[in-house]
Design an enzyme around this catalytic site. Structure first.
Site, PDB file in Angstrom:
ATOM      1  N   ASP A   8       0.860  -1.170   0.000  1.00 40.59           N
ATOM      2  CA  ASP A   8       0.000   0.000   0.000  1.00 40.59           C
ATOM      3  C   ASP A   8       0.909   1.237   0.000  1.00 40.59           C
ATOM      4  O   ASP A   8       2.137   1.127  -0.180  1.00 40.59           O
ATOM      5  CB  ASP A   8      -0.987  -0.030   1.184  1.00 40.59           C
ATOM      6  CG  ASP A   8      -0.333   0.147   2.531  1.00 40.59           C
ATOM      7  OD1 ASP A   8       0.915   0.249   2.594  1.00 40.59           O
ATOM      8  OD2 ASP A   8      -1.067   0.190   3.543  1.00 40.59           O
ATOM      9  N   HIS A   9       0.332   2.396   0.202  1.00 42.59           N
ATOM     10  CA  HIS A   9       1.123   3.628   0.180  1.00 42.59           C
ATOM     11  C   HIS A   9       2.180   3.650   1.277  1.00 42.59           C
ATOM     12  O   HIS A   9       3.278   4.155   1.078  1.00 42.59           O
ATOM     13  CB  HIS A   9       0.199   4.846   0.313  1.00 42.59           C
ATOM     14  CG  HIS A   9      -0.765   4.734   1.456  1.00 42.59           C
ATOM     15  ND1 HIS A   9      -1.879   3.902   1.397  1.00 42.59           N
ATOM     16  CD2 HIS A   9      -0.773   5.289   2.681  1.00 42.59           C
ATOM     17  CE1 HIS A   9      -2.531   3.984   2.547  1.00 42.59           C
ATOM     18  NE2 HIS A   9      -1.885   4.819   3.336  1.00 42.59           N
ATOM     19  N   CYS A  65       3.109  -3.172   3.990  1.00 46.32           N
ATOM     20  CA  CYS A  65       2.226  -2.082   4.404  1.00 46.32           C
ATOM     21  C   CYS A  65       2.958  -1.311   5.503  1.00 46.32           C
ATOM     22  O   CYS A  65       4.182  -1.375   5.589  1.00 46.32           O
ATOM     23  CB  CYS A  65       0.856  -2.600   4.841  1.00 46.32           C
ATOM     24  SG  CYS A  65       0.850  -3.724   6.260  1.00 46.32           S
ATOM     25  N   THR A  67       2.943  -1.666   8.848  1.00 44.58           N
ATOM     26  CA  THR A  67       3.493  -2.540   9.883  1.00 44.58           C
ATOM     27  C   THR A  67       3.739  -3.973   9.411  1.00 44.58           C
ATOM     28  O   THR A  67       4.380  -4.746  10.123  1.00 44.58           O
ATOM     29  CB  THR A  67       2.504  -2.634  11.058  1.00 44.58           C
ATOM     30  OG1 THR A  67       1.265  -3.174  10.556  1.00 44.58           O
ATOM     31  CG2 THR A  67       2.269  -1.266  11.694  1.00 44.58           C
ATOM     32  N   GLY A  68       3.162  -4.358   8.279  1.00 44.60           N
ATOM     33  CA  GLY A  68       3.159  -5.747   7.832  1.00 44.60           C
ATOM     34  C   GLY A  68       1.952  -6.510   8.356  1.00 44.60           C
ATOM     35  O   GLY A  68       1.605  -7.568   7.836  1.00 44.60           O
ATOM     36  N   HIS A  98      10.891 -23.164   9.891  1.00 46.90           N
ATOM     37  CA  HIS A  98       9.855 -23.854  10.664  1.00 46.90           C
ATOM     38  C   HIS A  98       8.459 -23.716  10.064  1.00 46.90           C
ATOM     39  O   HIS A  98       7.647 -24.622  10.220  1.00 46.90           O
ATOM     40  CB  HIS A  98       9.831 -23.324  12.106  1.00 46.90           C
ATOM     41  CG  HIS A  98      11.026 -23.740  12.901  1.00 46.90           C
ATOM     42  ND1 HIS A  98      11.118 -23.544  14.262  1.00 46.90           N
ATOM     43  CD2 HIS A  98      12.190 -24.351  12.530  1.00 46.90           C
ATOM     44  CE1 HIS A  98      12.288 -24.020  14.701  1.00 46.90           C
ATOM     45  NE2 HIS A  98      12.951 -24.488  13.666  1.00 46.90           N
ATOM     46  N   ARG A 132       9.469 -32.620  11.636  1.00 46.04           N
ATOM     47  CA  ARG A 132       8.359 -32.359  12.565  1.00 46.04           C
ATOM     48  C   ARG A 132       7.592 -31.102  12.172  1.00 46.04           C
ATOM     49  O   ARG A 132       6.399 -30.968  12.493  1.00 46.04           O
ATOM     50  CB  ARG A 132       8.872 -32.244  13.989  1.00 46.04           C
ATOM     51  CG  ARG A 132       9.725 -31.011  14.272  1.00 46.04           C
ATOM     52  CD  ARG A 132      10.356 -31.080  15.652  1.00 46.04           C
ATOM     53  NE  ARG A 132      11.053 -29.861  16.028  1.00 46.04           N
ATOM     54  CZ  ARG A 132      12.275 -29.527  15.605  1.00 46.04           C
ATOM     55  NH1 ARG A 132      12.921 -30.312  14.766  1.00 46.04           N
ATOM     56  NH2 ARG A 132      12.851 -28.407  15.999  1.00 46.04           N
ATOM     57  N   HIS A 133       8.264 -30.198  11.471  1.00 46.01           N
ATOM     58  CA  HIS A 133       7.580 -28.966  11.064  1.00 46.01           C
ATOM     59  C   HIS A 133       6.561 -29.240   9.950  1.00 46.01           C
ATOM     60  O   HIS A 133       5.538 -28.579   9.861  1.00 46.01           O
ATOM     61  CB  HIS A 133       8.596 -27.910  10.641  1.00 46.01           C
ATOM     62  CG  HIS A 133       9.582 -27.616  11.722  1.00 46.01           C
ATOM     63  ND1 HIS A 133       9.216 -27.024  12.910  1.00 46.01           N
ATOM     64  CD2 HIS A 133      10.914 -27.895  11.819  1.00 46.01           C
ATOM     65  CE1 HIS A 133      10.285 -26.919  13.692  1.00 46.01           C
ATOM     66  NE2 HIS A 133      11.327 -27.444  13.062  1.00 46.01           N
ATOM     67  N   ARG A 136       3.305 -30.234  11.452  1.00 44.71           N
ATOM     68  CA  ARG A 136       2.537 -29.083  11.947  1.00 44.71           C
ATOM     69  C   ARG A 136       1.868 -28.337  10.790  1.00 44.71           C
ATOM     70  O   ARG A 136       0.724 -27.869  10.914  1.00 44.71           O
ATOM     71  CB  ARG A 136       3.463 -28.173  12.760  1.00 44.71           C
ATOM     72  CG  ARG A 136       3.896 -28.868  14.046  1.00 44.71           C
ATOM     73  CD  ARG A 136       5.180 -28.360  14.632  1.00 44.71           C
ATOM     74  NE  ARG A 136       5.568 -29.195  15.774  1.00 44.71           N
ATOM     75  CZ  ARG A 136       6.758 -29.130  16.367  1.00 44.71           C
ATOM     76  NH1 ARG A 136       7.671 -28.273  15.937  1.00 44.71           N
ATOM     77  NH2 ARG A 136       7.032 -29.927  17.378  1.00 44.71           N
TER      78      ARG A 136
HETATM   79  C1  RB5 Z   1      -1.976   2.586   6.477  1.00 47.61           C
HETATM   80  O1  RB5 Z   1      -2.065   3.804   7.121  1.00 47.61           O
HETATM   81  C2  RB5 Z   1      -1.712   1.478   7.473  1.00 47.61           C
HETATM   82  O2  RB5 Z   1      -2.804   1.313   8.312  1.00 47.61           O
HETATM   83  C3  RB5 Z   1      -1.387   0.191   6.762  1.00 47.61           C
HETATM   84  O3  RB5 Z   1      -0.288   0.395   5.937  1.00 47.61           O
HETATM   85  C4  RB5 Z   1      -1.000  -1.016   7.595  1.00 47.61           C
HETATM   86  O4  RB5 Z   1       0.034  -0.686   8.488  1.00 47.61           O
HETATM   87  C5  RB5 Z   1      -2.069  -1.764   8.219  1.00 47.61           C
HETATM   88  O5  RB5 Z   1      -1.832  -2.818   8.829  1.00 47.61           O
END
Ligand code: RB5
Length: 156
Positions: A8-9, A65, A67-68, A98, A132-133, A136
């Protein structure tokens, strides 16, 4: 290996660095967007890239994104996807050894470009240990079959 790449942006700058990094290693990839300057919902791009992995058009996905976390949440809705948020070398390595991660989710607002590329390199180069992985992962597959579409669950 073919990679589906999307952001995303908030993840755009890191995605823009990952593309040339993959190309420099001779790895084929498709950029699903976003484009520079556009504000988009990570859900749309993450679903498209992850769906391409499930459909067999790509072997793995890299999603970025802020935070991921948002990208990993949407990608993991698709049976067959094992999306892992990785934030350092150890989590990148373990996600492959794993978890046989087939979808790397990165935080563009958490990582420097150098940190992000280091994680990508480890994630690409580290093999799955199996053993073992695998048992799972087979149980995760069974959860998908019970909870997420029965016989329609993906076989990747
Ligand atoms: C965008 O502002 C932000 O919410 C998105 O990139 C992401 O971090 C969401 O999990």
């Amino acid at each position: 290996m073919k990679i589906a790449l999307a952001s995303d942006h908030a993840g755009f700058d890191l995605k823009a660095a990952i593309g040339p990094f993959l190309a420099g290693r001779g790895i084929d990839f498709t950029d699903f967007g976003s484009q520079a300057g556009e504000a988009v919902d990570y859900v749309d791009l993450g679903e498209a890239a992850a769906a391409s992995v499930v459909a067999g058009g790509h072997d793995r996905a890299i999603l970025v994104c802020g935070t991921g976390m948002g990208m990993s949440i949407v990608a993991n809705k698709l049976p067959g996807i094992r999306a892992t948020v990785c934030w350092n070398a150890y989590t990148a390595e373990m996600s492959r050894r794993h978890n046989d991660s087939n979808c790397l989710a990165l935080g563009g607002r958490v990582l420097t470009l150098d940190e992000g590329l280091a994680i990508v390199r480890i994630w690409l180069d580290t093999p799955f240990e199996g053993g073992r992985h695998q048992r799972r992962l087979d149980k995760i597959r069974a959860v998908e079959e019970r909870r997420c579409g029965g016989r329609n669950a993906a076989k990747i």
